[in-house]
Write a protein that holds these residues in place. Structure first.
Motif: not given
Lengths: 287, 162
Positions: A160-167, A178-192
């Protein structure tokens, strides 16, 4: 590069990566604070080493998810447009932003991950959301299914809501660079929050995307010479080993007290990074 | 029927991509480990500190390999989608490759943020070692290293023969 320094880097990365693996996070989030706060390493050097180890961990663990049929490869490649664009933006800005800002940003990311550890993650697929914009996901054919071992059958899911997910992925990609991290910690809540995928699918897909996102920025840093082989080498090797160890332990640990301990550790690291940000500002140390 | 076919194709793709990433990681890790061993135990064949840079060059190659793994993965996906005649997704994969290419261009033309790092000794971006070797292979200035170079070229011929 002497043996003592190399083995220090190696042991630290094994520890950081194993810890990350136990928590279900990438190693970068521990490697950068560890090396800058306790190793006295230059922040950008630590970022260069960390981003390489992030790729190594992502690639090393991707196979298991792919063979398990959990990764939505089509969705991943669509979202990778956004994450790599974010990484490109991050690379462009990395040289302009002062180190103290990066320290501050890092401490915010640490706090976000601490909060995420504290809150029990619920399966977003159970939430009922109106299908308002089926057009894009329908056209690309992103809806799929995954095999559930517990239920013993394939479970179909919708994206669902692909455009928002892309953003949101664009932002995650930028912070990753910028920080040299995988940022999975941000990707997963974003996807949720936007795509509403089943937990296993979003974890696997996020892990799959992390490698490409990180390699977009790592390639630029490598060419610039920000990736120092003598440091990044032992760190990458240690991280791969640590992620294997962490994945083994992950199956056994689900203790409440342990989770709170990790939250405390993350909060302390966040405070330290914040202090480092202001320390540099106070004394006007050149970047 | 068509759904089943699509499902099978996607899992075959998953398997190939998984194998590429897994074995690629092992290969790169091995190269890095080799480089670290060479660096720490200073290769005896190349004295005067050259061994240390040589080891770092190997580590650098291993790191380059790691960075290339996901990029190769996307390139592989372009071909797989073309094979499936899924031109839309082949194009999407191409766009991702293009963005990564742009990032490489940025890396080439944007100066690095920290030029005077205290760790510059550990950098290995001047390939002076390789240049030394070339000079030794060519010119008359090879008095110091020539025995080693002889030994190396001897090894090369041995390898070729065997």
């Amino acid at each position: 590069l002497d043996a003592a320094f190399a083995s220090w880097l190696f042991v630290m990365s094994v520890g950081a990566s194993a810890l990350g693996g136990i928590l279900g996070m990438a190693s970068g989030i521990f490697i950068v604070p560890l090396f800058t706060l306790f190793g006295g390493m230059d922040l950008r050097t630590a970022i260069g080493a960390s981003i390489v180890s992030v790729i190594a961990c992502s690639c090393g663990s991707a196979a298991a998810f792919l063979e398990g049929g959990l990764t939505n490869v089509r969705l991943a490649i669509v979202l990778e447009i956004a994450t790599t664009l974010g990484a490109l933006t991050g690379v462009l800005f990395a040289g302009l932003l002062p180190v103290s800002f990066l320290y501050g940003l890092f401490s915010i990311v640490l706090l976000v991950s601490a909060r995420q550890m504290l809150v029990q993650r619920h399966d977003p697929i159970s939430d009922t959301v109106a299908d308002d914009d089926g057009s894009w996901t329908e056209k690309l054919g992103l809806h799929a299914s995954y095999p559930d071992r517990v239920l013993g059958r394939r479970i179909a899911y919708r994206v669902r809501r692909l455009p928002r997910g892309m953003f949101l992925m664009y932002g995650a990609g930028m912070i990753s660079a910028l920080l040299g991290i995988g940022s999975g910690v941000l990707k997963i809540p974003a996807m949720d929050a936007s795509l509403r995928l089943p937990i296993k699918v979003s974890s696997a897909t996020s892990n799959f995307m992390i490698g490409v996102t990180a390699s977009a920025s790592a390639a630029a840093y490598f060419i610039q010479g920000s990736v120092v082989p003598g440091i990044a080498g032992p760190v990458a090797l240690g991280s791969v080993l640590g992620s294997i160890i962490g994945a083994r332990i992950l199956l056994q640990v689900s203790n409440e007290k342990l989770r709170i301990l990790f939250v405390v550790v993350l909060a302390i690291l966040a405070a330290q990074m914040l202090l480092a940000a202001f320390h540099i500002e106070l004394f006007g140390k050149p970047t | 029927m068509t759904v089943d076919k699509a499902f099978n194709e996607s899992t075959a793709m998953n398997r190939i991509l998984g194998k590429q990433l897994k074995y690629g990681t092992w290969l790169a890790s091995t190269v890095i480990a080799l480089g670290i061993v060479v660096t720490i135990f200073r290769w005896r064949m190349l004295p005067h500190g050259n061994a240390s840079t040589f080891g770092l060059t190997i580590i650098g190659m291993g790191i380059a390999l790691i960075i290339l793994l996901p990029i190769l993965r996307v390139a592989l996906m372009v071909f797989m989608f073309l094979h499936e005649r899924n031109y839309l997704f082949a194009m999407i994969s191409c766009i991702v490759l293009l963005i990564i290419g742009l990032s490489v261009v940025v890396g080439l033309y944007l100066p690095p943020p920290n030029k005077n790092s205290s760790l510059s000794k550990l950098r290995c971006h001047d390939w002076s070692f390789m240049r030394n070797v070339q000079q030794n292979l060519r010119g008359p200035k090879s008095s110091l290293l020539s025995p080693c170079m002889d030994r190396i070229s001897m090894m090369h011929t041995l390898i070729r023969q065997g």
